[in-house]
Motif scaffolding. Structure first.
Motif, PDB file in Angstrom:
ATOM      1  N   SER A 175       0.799  -1.216   0.000  1.00 13.89           N
ATOM      2  CA  SER A 175       0.000   0.000   0.000  1.00 13.89           C
ATOM      3  C   SER A 175       0.830   1.265   0.000  1.00 13.89           C
ATOM      4  O   SER A 175       0.362   2.316   0.391  1.00 13.89           O
ATOM      5  N   GLY A 176       2.078   1.209  -0.452  1.00 10.78           N
ATOM      6  CA  GLY A 176       2.936   2.379  -0.405  1.00 10.78           C
ATOM      7  C   GLY A 176       2.502   3.503  -1.313  1.00 10.78           C
ATOM      8  O   GLY A 176       2.881   4.648  -1.126  1.00 10.78           O
ATOM      9  N   THR A 177       1.694   3.202  -2.351  1.00 12.01           N
ATOM     10  CA  THR A 177       1.333   4.229  -3.307  1.00 12.01           C
ATOM     11  C   THR A 177       0.415   5.290  -2.718  1.00 12.01           C
ATOM     12  O   THR A 177       0.207   6.326  -3.323  1.00 12.01           O
ATOM     13  N   ALA A 178      -0.123   5.080  -1.531  1.00 13.65           N
ATOM     14  CA  ALA A 178      -1.050   6.040  -0.947  1.00 13.65           C
ATOM     15  C   ALA A 178      -0.361   7.311  -0.490  1.00 13.65           C
ATOM     16  O   ALA A 178      -1.020   8.268  -0.109  1.00 13.65           O
ATOM     17  N   SER A 179       0.964   7.378  -0.516  1.00 15.07           N
ATOM     18  CA  SER A 179       1.697   8.499   0.059  1.00 15.07           C
ATOM     19  C   SER A 179       2.038   9.594  -0.938  1.00 15.07           C
ATOM     20  O   SER A 179       2.690  10.567  -0.567  1.00 15.07           O
TER      21      SER A 179
ATOM     22  N   THR B   6       8.779   3.309   1.040  1.00 16.35           N
ATOM     23  CA  THR B   6       8.516   4.733   1.196  1.00 16.35           C
ATOM     24  C   THR B   6       8.688   5.080   2.664  1.00 16.35           C
ATOM     25  O   THR B   6       8.971   4.204   3.492  1.00 16.35           O
ATOM     26  N   LEU B   7       8.476   6.354   3.001  1.00 20.44           N
ATOM     27  CA  LEU B   7       8.516   6.704   4.418  1.00 20.44           C
ATOM     28  C   LEU B   7       7.414   5.998   5.196  1.00 20.44           C
ATOM     29  O   LEU B   7       7.569   5.716   6.389  1.00 20.44           O
TER      30      LEU B   7
ATOM     31  N   LEU C  10      17.402   5.052   1.236  1.00 21.97           N
ATOM     32  CA  LEU C  10      16.145   5.271   0.525  1.00 21.97           C
ATOM     33  C   LEU C  10      16.298   6.626  -0.160  1.00 21.97           C
ATOM     34  O   LEU C  10      15.732   7.631   0.247  1.00 21.97           O
ATOM     35  N   GLY C  11      17.096   6.644  -1.214  1.00 24.07           N
ATOM     36  CA  GLY C  11      17.460   7.885  -1.882  1.00 24.07           C
ATOM     37  C   GLY C  11      16.804   8.062  -3.232  1.00 24.07           C
ATOM     38  O   GLY C  11      17.239   8.903  -4.022  1.00 24.07           O
ATOM     39  N   TYR C  12      15.750   7.280  -3.491  1.00 22.68           N
ATOM     40  CA  TYR C  12      15.063   7.394  -4.778  1.00 22.68           C
ATOM     41  C   TYR C  12      13.591   7.076  -4.624  1.00 22.68           C
ATOM     42  O   TYR C  12      13.170   6.520  -3.608  1.00 22.68           O
ATOM     43  N   ASP C  13      12.806   7.445  -5.619  1.00 20.91           N
ATOM     44  CA  ASP C  13      11.383   7.135  -5.621  1.00 20.91           C
ATOM     45  C   ASP C  13      11.212   5.713  -6.141  1.00 20.91           C
ATOM     46  O   ASP C  13      11.297   5.461  -7.347  1.00 20.91           O
ATOM     47  N   THR C  14      11.002   4.796  -5.244  1.00 24.81           N
ATOM     48  CA  THR C  14      10.865   3.396  -5.636  1.00 24.81           C
ATOM     49  C   THR C  14       9.571   3.197  -6.417  1.00 24.81           C
ATOM     50  O   THR C  14       8.566   3.862  -6.144  1.00 24.81           O
ATOM     51  N   PRO C  15       9.562   2.298  -7.383  1.00 19.57           N
ATOM     52  CA  PRO C  15       8.317   2.023  -8.114  1.00 19.57           C
ATOM     53  C   PRO C  15       7.342   1.231  -7.259  1.00 19.57           C
ATOM     54  O   PRO C  15       7.740   0.576  -6.291  1.00 19.57           O
ATOM     55  N   GLY C  16       6.071   1.288  -7.611  1.00 21.14           N
ATOM     56  CA  GLY C  16       5.096   0.443  -6.949  1.00 21.14           C
ATOM     57  C   GLY C  16       5.231  -0.984  -7.437  1.00 21.14           C
ATOM     58  O   GLY C  16       5.575  -1.233  -8.594  1.00 21.14           O
ATOM     59  N   THR C  17       4.988  -1.938  -6.540  1.00 23.95           N
ATOM     60  CA  THR C  17       5.073  -3.335  -6.944  1.00 23.95           C
ATOM     61  C   THR C  17       4.103  -3.639  -8.081  1.00 23.95           C
ATOM     62  O   THR C  17       4.420  -4.406  -8.994  1.00 23.95           O
TER      63      THR C  17
END
Length: 314
Positions: free
Chosen positions: A25-29, A121-122, A152-159
């Protein structure tokens, strides 16, 4: 063209399997507000950087609370609990970025830089942090002069996203990671040895990062592939290692590449040419669980005592 369409459908089908088996659920941020991070002078000390990042974290916490983002606020409060976190960098905007240090960089002879994969993400940071802490504790048992950097120095993609099937985010991350590693060398003791430990999509990031001689080892674990056919194609002089736990679902994702989609050769395949390390029964999120065989293997890579489980070369 028909072959290409079939390949793309196969890759997307593999992603769909992952989405069902491992929802996140990281995309909610994405829309979380926060102040712009403080910019320090280039000669700022480590102490100054740690103190400033904690101040920025507290400001981001207040902004999240004001915006009613209670989940993000709770995550930030956990990060800053006790005021002892050593954050080299922090950005609370959007999905967020953070670089945290465990140990004393200035006296460390061996430094492990941990690169996370998708949906980190955070909001999900504590899961990433727990792995970094476990690794640090394991390393300290073998050598007190070690440090771990959780990058965590980049915008990781969503799974579950199109970006997780391409190298786009990895290319952007590599362009930031390479100069970060060069700068990090200036904060450590002379002759310090660096190891890049790269999980899942993070292995794509590492495989596209140009590294200097301070990076002696690169370990790819839970990797979907790197976008390269062989370890010799990577822009590094480091020894390249690869491992996958028997419980990791990513082994069921097709290791193919067509028209920029997919990541080619499986890093644990002998054809890739990496040094294969034992990962035991680890699942995709279990490589850094205390007491696990994979954690022991990764620690031994950092400490310079690792052995391969089968014939291979870097």
């Amino acid at each position: 063209m028909a072959v290409g369409r079939r390949l793309l459908r196969t890759l997307l089908a593999g992603l769909a399997v992952v989405a069902v088996a491992f929802p996140l659920s990281g995309t909610a941020s994405a829309g979380v507000p926060a102040p712009t991070p403080t910019v320090l002078a280039g000669d700022a000390t480590l102490h100054d950087r740690y103190a400033t990042a904690l101040t920025d974290l507290a400001a981001a916490d207040r902004a999240a609370q004001d915006a009613g983002r209670t989940g993000r606020a709770a995550a930030l409060q956990a990060m800053g609990a006790g005021g002892t976190a050593r954050l080299l960098a922090f950005d609370g905007r959007g999905r967020g970025r953070a670089v945290e240090v465990f140990g004393d960089l200035e006296s460390a002879g061996r430094v492990a830089v941990l690169i996370p994969g998708s949906d980190t993400t955070l909001d999900t940071y504590q899961r990433f942090r727990a792995g970094a802490v476990a690794l640090y504790q394991r390393l300290r048992a073998g050598d007190p002069h070690t440090a771990v950097v959780a990058w965590l120095g980049y915008d990781t993609p969503g799974t579950v996203s199109g970006t997780v099937l391409t190298t786009g985010r990895a290319d952007e991350a590599a362009a930031v990671l390479a100069p970060f590693l060069d700068g990090l060398r200036e904060t450590t003791g002379p002759g310090a040895r660096f190891s890049l430990l790269c999980h899942s999509y993070g292995s794509v990031v590492c495989a596209r990062t140009v590294t200097g001689p301070q990076v002696t080892d690169m370990a790819l674990f839970g990797s979907p592939g790197t976008g390269a056919a062989t370890a010799r194609d990577l822009p590094t002089g480091a020894r390249v290692w690869a491992g996958r736990g028997s419980g990791d679902w990513i082994g069921r994702v097709p290791h193919l590449r067509f028209a920029g989609v997919g990541f080619a050769t499986d890093p644990v395949d002998p054809a890739f040419g990496a040094r294969v390390f034992a990962a035991g029964a680890a699942g995709h999120s279990d490589y850094l669980v205390p007491g696990g065989e994979s954690l022991d293997s990764l620690a031994s890579i950092v400490l310079g005592t690792a052995r391969t489980t089968e014939a291979g070369h870097a």
